[in-house]
Design a protein around this motif. Structure first.
Motif, PDB file in Angstrom:
ATOM      1  N   ALA A  21       0.825  -1.205   0.000  1.00 21.09           N
ATOM      2  CA  ALA A  21       0.000   0.000   0.000  1.00 21.09           C
ATOM      3  C   ALA A  21       0.862   1.260   0.000  1.00 21.09           C
ATOM      4  O   ALA A  21       2.015   1.247   0.444  1.00 21.09           O
ATOM      5  CB  ALA A  21      -0.923  -0.008   1.215  1.00 21.09           C
ATOM      6  N   ALA A  22       0.292   2.346  -0.454  1.00 14.66           N
ATOM      7  CA  ALA A  22       0.979   3.630  -0.396  1.00 14.66           C
ATOM      8  C   ALA A  22       1.148   4.054   1.055  1.00 14.66           C
ATOM      9  O   ALA A  22       0.406   3.604   1.940  1.00 14.66           O
ATOM     10  CB  ALA A  22       0.173   4.673  -1.161  1.00 14.66           C
ATOM     11  N   GLY A  24       0.855   5.385   4.525  1.00 14.08           N
ATOM     12  CA  GLY A  24      -0.297   5.844   5.285  1.00 14.08           C
ATOM     13  C   GLY A  24      -1.615   5.218   4.886  1.00 14.08           C
ATOM     14  O   GLY A  24      -2.650   5.483   5.529  1.00 14.08           O
ATOM     15  N   GLN A  25      -1.624   4.391   3.836  1.00 11.74           N
ATOM     16  CA  GLN A  25      -2.875   3.791   3.360  1.00 11.74           C
ATOM     17  C   GLN A  25      -3.077   2.355   3.839  1.00 11.74           C
ATOM     18  O   GLN A  25      -4.100   1.743   3.542  1.00 11.74           O
ATOM     19  CB  GLN A  25      -2.906   3.808   1.826  1.00 11.74           C
ATOM     20  CG  GLN A  25      -2.804   5.192   1.215  1.00 11.74           C
ATOM     21  CD  GLN A  25      -3.916   6.113   1.663  1.00 11.74           C
ATOM     22  OE1 GLN A  25      -5.091   5.785   1.539  1.00 11.74           O
ATOM     23  NE2 GLN A  25      -3.545   7.271   2.204  1.00 11.74           N
ATOM     24  N   ALA A  26      -2.121   1.822   4.571  1.00 12.59           N
ATOM     25  CA  ALA A  26      -2.202   0.421   4.984  1.00 12.59           C
ATOM     26  C   ALA A  26      -2.933   0.231   6.302  1.00 12.59           C
ATOM     27  O   ALA A  26      -3.283  -0.891   6.657  1.00 12.59           O
ATOM     28  CB  ALA A  26      -0.799  -0.177   5.089  1.00 12.59           C
ATOM     29  N   HIS A  27      -3.156   1.325   7.044  1.00 13.81           N
ATOM     30  CA  HIS A  27      -3.852   1.193   8.321  1.00 13.81           C
ATOM     31  C   HIS A  27      -4.780   2.382   8.540  1.00 13.81           C
ATOM     32  O   HIS A  27      -4.678   3.404   7.845  1.00 13.81           O
ATOM     33  CB  HIS A  27      -2.858   1.087   9.486  1.00 13.81           C
ATOM     34  CG  HIS A  27      -2.069   2.330   9.724  1.00 13.81           C
ATOM     35  ND1 HIS A  27      -0.855   2.576   9.093  1.00 13.81           N
ATOM     36  CD2 HIS A  27      -2.299   3.419  10.507  1.00 13.81           C
ATOM     37  CE1 HIS A  27      -0.380   3.738   9.477  1.00 13.81           C
ATOM     38  NE2 HIS A  27      -1.234   4.282  10.335  1.00 13.81           N
ATOM     39  N   GLU A  28      -5.663   2.223   9.497  1.00 13.45           N
ATOM     40  CA  GLU A  28      -6.588   3.285   9.880  1.00 13.45           C
ATOM     41  C   GLU A  28      -6.503   3.444  11.392  1.00 13.45           C
ATOM     42  O   GLU A  28      -6.543   2.448  12.127  1.00 13.45           O
ATOM     43  CB  GLU A  28      -8.001   2.914   9.451  1.00 13.45           C
ATOM     44  CG  GLU A  28      -9.016   4.026   9.549  1.00 13.45           C
ATOM     45  CD  GLU A  28     -10.340   3.646   8.897  1.00 13.45           C
ATOM     46  OE1 GLU A  28     -10.939   4.499   8.211  1.00 13.45           O
ATOM     47  OE2 GLU A  28     -10.781   2.481   9.082  1.00 13.45           O
TER      48      GLU A  28
END
Length: 433
Positions: A21-22, A24-28
């Motif tokens: 993932a890019a 910051g896009q792999a987790h929330e």
């Protein structure tokens, strides 16, 4: 009648593999988050300020100084070995003969199997593990006992009866025919019942004859959704033994491939000494490997090459491998995994670590549509981690500058004491005293 509950704390879950993932896009992450559970499944997750106004009279449980994450997933563990964890001073093959086989012989007694199964599951939950891929013993009663205990708690668990018809004590061997028949009966009794799944479980190639492996492969394809769980290339002496026993095969993995024991939902524990060709075959067939750092270090087996396996697209989960592994805690297992990677000049990012213990494990088990993160509709299996579990942990986290630093410190300093509460299907199944 619909049951709705909500839980407020910092909340973190993975959305994808950080390697894919890019940034910051792999987790929330929600610093002040709310997790809403409806009838044992995730309904919503998000900032508390946005979700609270629409809750009405839904009860909200608040956890100050805590982090909610998905339930941990253990992709390789032996429940009959619980009583022999931390046994001194052997490598794999001697360790099996000295400690494992004598311990497992006791599981012909259903009462003993029930007692250990209940203790084992309580220990998993105390450490925040809500799903595991589990070895039983060769005894049919050991698997009945395990599934009975897991069903009582409504856990998503996978297990199977060990198949061994040679190179083991007489009290721990079956035959190709009896192993097939017993496994088939267990499948029909337990597979797909509630949140339970069955795994065809040859211990490893040296303890099964070609005849037994052939029947195991046949069984694996007879029922939809079955798993196959075994060991692969853990120890160099083990690999030499496999070559001597199967001289007609090109390698250890080729033995399993020949007998149709490789493919989606096949999970091979360890894989410490797999070559590039074997990695490629594992990747192209959708098979998975369990990374078991504490046992690989404890038995002196070697260093797991995560980067090599992932280059070939192999699904990788995290395994404690109790009893060769030295802790039920996935936090402590990640502590050791970080060190294994360091010894190879590689870094294990804290978000990648969380991925391996949650969504990555779910993907390795082909359960990422049901567990592994807080996507709407998934099973509400989750863990509340206590930032103040120990004085040292609390003090260290006070110094942390960002989420990555807090998460890494939790993995280095955390253990069972960090688990404040564990939930399975929306129900509390462990609460720290």
């Amino acid at each position: 009648m619909t049951t709705v509950n909500a839980y407020r704390a910092a909340i973190l879950h993975c959305l994808a593999d950080p390697a894919d993932a890019a940034a910051g896009q792999a987790h929330e992450y929600f610093e002040d988050g709310l997790l809403v559970i409806e009838d044992g499944r995730v309904a919503r997750v998000g900032p508390a300020a946005e979700l609270l106004p629409g809750l009405g009279d839904v009860p909200v449980t608040e956890y100050p100084d805590a982090l909610i994450v998905p339930g941990f997933i253990d992709t390789h563990i032996h429940y009959p070995q619980t009583g022999m964890i931390a046994s001194y001073g052997e490598q794999l093959l001697d360790w099996l003969n000295t400690y494992t086989f004598p311990t497992e012989q006791r599981f012909g007694d259903p009462a003993h199997a029930r007692q250990v199964a209940e203790f084992f599951l309580a220990e998993l939950l105390r450490n925040g593990t809500t799903t595991a891929l589990v070895f039983g013993s060769v005894h049919k009663a050991s698997v009945d006992a395990f599934f009975e205990a897991a069903q009582t708690l409504d856990l998503r668990m996978i297990a199977g009866k060990v198949l061994m018809d040679r190179n083991a004590p007489e009290g721990l061997t079956d035959t190709p025919e009896s192993g097939y028949a017993d496994s088939k009966a267990l499948i029909e009794r337990w597979h797909g019942k509630g949140r339970l799944h069955y795994a065809v479980t040859p211990r490893f190639a040296p303890t099964s004859t070609p005849e037994q492996l052939a029947l195991a492969g046949q069984l694996f394809h007879e029922y939809p959704g079955l798993y196959m769980h075994t060991h692969l290339s853990e120890n160099l002496k083990e690999i030499e033994w496999v070559k001597a026993l199967f001289p007609e095969r090109t390698g250890y993995l080729d033995v399993y491939d020949h007998y149709r024991l490789i493919g989606p939902r096949s999970v091979f524990a360890h894989g410490v000494h797999v070559c590039d060709e074997e990695c490629a075959r594992l990747g192209e067939t959708g098979s998975a490997v369990a990374f078991c750092p504490t046992s690989n270090l404890f038995l002196g087996s070697g260093l797991f090459d995560l980067a090599k396996l992932e280059r070939h697209g192999v699904r990788v989960g995290l395994g404690t491998d109790v009893g060769a592994g030295t802790s039920f805690s996935q936090l402590q297992t990640l502590n050791e995994a970080y060190k294994v990677m360091q010894l190879q000049g590689e870094k294990l990012d804290p978000f990648k670590s969380l991925y391996l213990a949650t969504l990555g494990g779910a993907r390795a088990l082909y359960l990422d549509d049901r567990i592994g993160n807080f996507a709407s509709g998934k099973d509400a299996d989750f863990v509340v981690l206590d930032y103040r579990a120990t004085p040292l942990l609390g003090y260290r986290l006070d110094q942390a500058k960002d989420l990555a630093e807090r998460l890494f410190a939790l993995m280095m300093l955390g253990d069972d004491r960090a688990v404040k509460e564990t939930f399975a299907a929306g129900r509390s199944v462990h609460r720290r005293a």
